[in-house]
Design a protein around this motif. Structure first.
Motif, mmCIF file in Angstrom:
data_model
loop_
_atom_site.group_PDB
_atom_site.id
_atom_site.type_symbol
_atom_site.label_atom_id
_atom_site.label_comp_id
_atom_site.label_asym_id
_atom_site.label_seq_id
_atom_site.Cartn_x
_atom_site.Cartn_y
_atom_site.Cartn_z
ATOM 1 N N TYR A 157 0.865 -1.172 0.000
ATOM 2 C CA TYR A 157 0.000 0.000 0.000
ATOM 3 C C TYR A 157 0.906 1.228 0.000
ATOM 4 O O TYR A 157 1.736 1.378 0.897
ATOM 5 C CB TYR A 157 -0.879 0.042 1.256
ATOM 6 C CG TYR A 157 -1.936 -1.016 1.314
ATOM 7 C CD1 TYR A 157 -3.111 -0.874 0.599
ATOM 8 C CD2 TYR A 157 -1.771 -2.142 2.093
ATOM 9 C CE1 TYR A 157 -4.099 -1.840 0.659
ATOM 10 C CE2 TYR A 157 -2.752 -3.114 2.160
ATOM 11 C CZ TYR A 157 -3.918 -2.959 1.439
ATOM 12 O OH TYR A 157 -4.892 -3.912 1.491
ATOM 13 N N THR A 158 0.774 2.105 -0.981
ATOM 14 C CA THR A 158 1.537 3.346 -0.960
ATOM 15 C C THR A 158 0.879 4.287 0.039
ATOM 16 O O THR A 158 -0.341 4.272 0.225
ATOM 17 C CB THR A 158 1.609 4.009 -2.349
ATOM 18 O OG1 THR A 158 0.282 4.309 -2.792
ATOM 19 C CG2 THR A 158 2.299 3.099 -3.358
ATOM 20 N N PHE A 177 5.568 3.526 1.580
ATOM 21 C CA PHE A 177 4.617 2.432 1.388
ATOM 22 C C PHE A 177 4.689 1.467 2.558
ATOM 23 O O PHE A 177 5.649 1.468 3.326
ATOM 24 C CB PHE A 177 4.863 1.701 0.065
ATOM 25 C CG PHE A 177 6.267 1.180 -0.109
ATOM 26 C CD1 PHE A 177 6.603 -0.095 0.295
ATOM 27 C CD2 PHE A 177 7.246 1.967 -0.688
ATOM 28 C CE1 PHE A 177 7.887 -0.585 0.127
ATOM 29 C CE2 PHE A 177 8.533 1.491 -0.859
ATOM 30 C CZ PHE A 177 8.858 0.215 -0.444
ATOM 31 N N LEU A 178 3.641 0.663 2.689
ATOM 32 C CA LEU A 178 3.576 -0.383 3.701
ATOM 33 C C LEU A 178 3.837 -1.720 3.019
ATOM 34 O O LEU A 178 3.174 -2.055 2.033
ATOM 35 C CB LEU A 178 2.203 -0.402 4.365
ATOM 36 C CG LEU A 178 1.797 0.881 5.074
ATOM 37 C CD1 LEU A 178 0.361 0.770 5.568
ATOM 38 C CD2 LEU A 178 2.741 1.197 6.217
ATOM 39 N N ALA A 179 4.792 -2.473 3.522
ATOM 40 C CA ALA A 179 5.182 -3.754 2.922
ATOM 41 C C ALA A 179 4.958 -4.887 3.924
ATOM 42 O O ALA A 179 5.022 -4.675 5.135
ATOM 43 C CB ALA A 179 6.649 -3.713 2.509
ATOM 44 N N CYS A 190 13.167 1.281 6.593
ATOM 45 C CA CYS A 190 12.118 0.285 6.779
ATOM 46 C C CYS A 190 11.967 0.060 8.278
ATOM 47 O O CYS A 190 12.919 -0.338 8.948
ATOM 48 C CB CYS A 190 12.491 -1.016 6.066
ATOM 49 S SG CYS A 190 11.174 -2.241 6.099
ATOM 50 N N ARG A 191 10.771 0.353 8.791
ATOM 51 C CA ARG A 191 10.515 0.220 10.226
ATOM 52 C C ARG A 191 9.293 -0.658 10.464
ATOM 53 O O ARG A 191 8.270 -0.488 9.804
ATOM 54 C CB ARG A 191 10.257 1.591 10.842
ATOM 55 C CG ARG A 191 11.462 2.481 10.781
ATOM 56 C CD ARG A 191 11.193 3.804 11.480
ATOM 57 N NE ARG A 191 12.344 4.660 11.316
ATOM 58 C CZ ARG A 191 12.344 5.771 10.588
ATOM 59 N NH1 ARG A 191 11.260 6.168 9.979
ATOM 60 N NH2 ARG A 191 13.441 6.493 10.484
ATOM 61 N N ARG A 192 9.403 -1.555 11.434
ATOM 62 C CA ARG A 192 8.276 -2.436 11.776
ATOM 63 C C ARG A 192 7.150 -1.612 12.388
ATOM 64 O O ARG A 192 7.356 -0.820 13.287
ATOM 65 C CB ARG A 192 8.717 -3.516 12.761
ATOM 66 C CG ARG A 192 7.575 -4.463 13.149
ATOM 67 C CD ARG A 192 8.006 -5.464 14.213
ATOM 68 N NE ARG A 192 9.044 -6.353 13.728
ATOM 69 C CZ ARG A 192 8.813 -7.492 13.071
ATOM 70 N NH1 ARG A 192 7.581 -7.858 12.805
ATOM 71 N NH2 ARG A 192 9.816 -8.246 12.678
ATOM 72 N N GLN A 193 5.934 -1.811 11.859
ATOM 73 C CA GLN A 193 4.747 -1.183 12.413
ATOM 74 C C GLN A 193 3.954 -2.180 13.252
ATOM 75 O O GLN A 193 3.407 -1.826 14.269
ATOM 76 C CB GLN A 193 3.849 -0.641 11.287
ATOM 77 C CG GLN A 193 4.500 0.451 10.469
ATOM 78 C CD GLN A 193 4.725 1.698 11.296
ATOM 79 O OE1 GLN A 193 3.789 2.251 11.835
ATOM 80 N NE2 GLN A 193 5.964 2.125 11.383
ATOM 81 N N CYS A 226 3.918 -6.013 8.921
ATOM 82 C CA CYS A 226 3.650 -4.688 8.354
ATOM 83 C C CYS A 226 4.845 -3.783 8.650
ATOM 84 O O CYS A 226 5.157 -3.519 9.811
ATOM 85 C CB CYS A 226 2.380 -4.085 8.929
ATOM 86 S SG CYS A 226 1.997 -2.467 8.214
ATOM 87 N N PHE A 227 5.496 -3.330 7.577
ATOM 88 C CA PHE A 227 6.674 -2.482 7.690
ATOM 89 C C PHE A 227 6.446 -1.189 6.919
ATOM 90 O O PHE A 227 6.017 -1.224 5.764
ATOM 91 C CB PHE A 227 7.909 -3.208 7.135
ATOM 92 C CG PHE A 227 8.288 -4.425 7.927
ATOM 93 C CD1 PHE A 227 9.248 -4.344 8.919
ATOM 94 C CD2 PHE A 227 7.669 -5.637 7.689
ATOM 95 C CE1 PHE A 227 9.591 -5.459 9.663
ATOM 96 C CE2 PHE A 227 8.012 -6.760 8.425
ATOM 97 C CZ PHE A 227 8.967 -6.676 9.415
ATOM 98 N N ALA A 228 6.721 -0.056 7.563
ATOM 99 C CA ALA A 228 6.631 1.249 6.898
ATOM 100 C C ALA A 228 7.974 1.506 6.235
ATOM 101 O O ALA A 228 9.005 1.603 6.915
ATOM 102 C CB ALA A 228 6.307 2.338 7.910
ATOM 103 N N CYS A 229 7.964 1.582 4.908
ATOM 104 C CA CYS A 229 9.198 1.717 4.136
ATOM 105 C C CYS A 229 9.214 3.024 3.366
ATOM 106 O O CYS A 229 8.168 3.577 3.026
ATOM 107 C CB CYS A 229 9.325 0.560 3.146
ATOM 108 S SG CYS A 229 9.303 -1.063 3.921
ATOM 109 N N GLY A 230 10.405 3.495 3.083
ATOM 110 C CA GLY A 230 10.590 4.676 2.264
ATOM 111 C C GLY A 230 11.619 4.382 1.202
ATOM 112 O O GLY A 230 12.656 3.771 1.479
#
Length: 115
Positions: A47-48, A58-60, A87-90, A94-98
């Motif tokens: 998901y962007t 995005f969420l990976a 990339c950070r674990r949410q 689910c990881f919030a990536c840039g």
């Protein structure tokens, strides 16, 4: 993403709120969409979350490592090469990536070429 969170996630539009202590070079804009993240044989649905002149958030479903190169394919068919910067674990899976757009694939304007 749980169905209960999808409505509020996709409702965000326009410019993201400004932060007084931001070190960003360019302002970010909400870009809530589904996309594919591709690297060789590996393909993940993502998901962007937001976009700027130089990058995309995005969420990976898995952790990505800095300096990895991936192709972000939008459902419109547009493809962008991105270099993972963070990339950070949410939560679990689910990881919030840039990622930063590579020069050859960078869009000319966020609203012109990205959904």
């Amino acid at each position: 993403m749980p169905p209960s969170a999808m409505g509020s996630f996709f409702a965000a539009m326009g410019a993201t709120p400004r932060c007084a202590v931001s070190r960003r070079s360019f302002h970010r804009y909400y870009m809530r969409s589904r996309a594919l993240l591709i690297q060789g044989e590996r393909v993940y649905a993502v998901y962007t979350t937001d976009v700027s002149r130089h990058g995309v958030g995005f969420l990976a479903p898995r952790q990505l490592l800095p300096h990895e190169r991936w192709t972000l394919q939008m459902f419109s068919g547009a493809k962008y090469e991105v270099l993972i910067k963070r990339c950070r674990r949410q939560s679990n899976q689910c990881f919030a990536c840039g990622g930063r757009f590579t020069p050859a694939s960078a869009p000319t304007a966020p609203s012109a070429s990205l959904p």
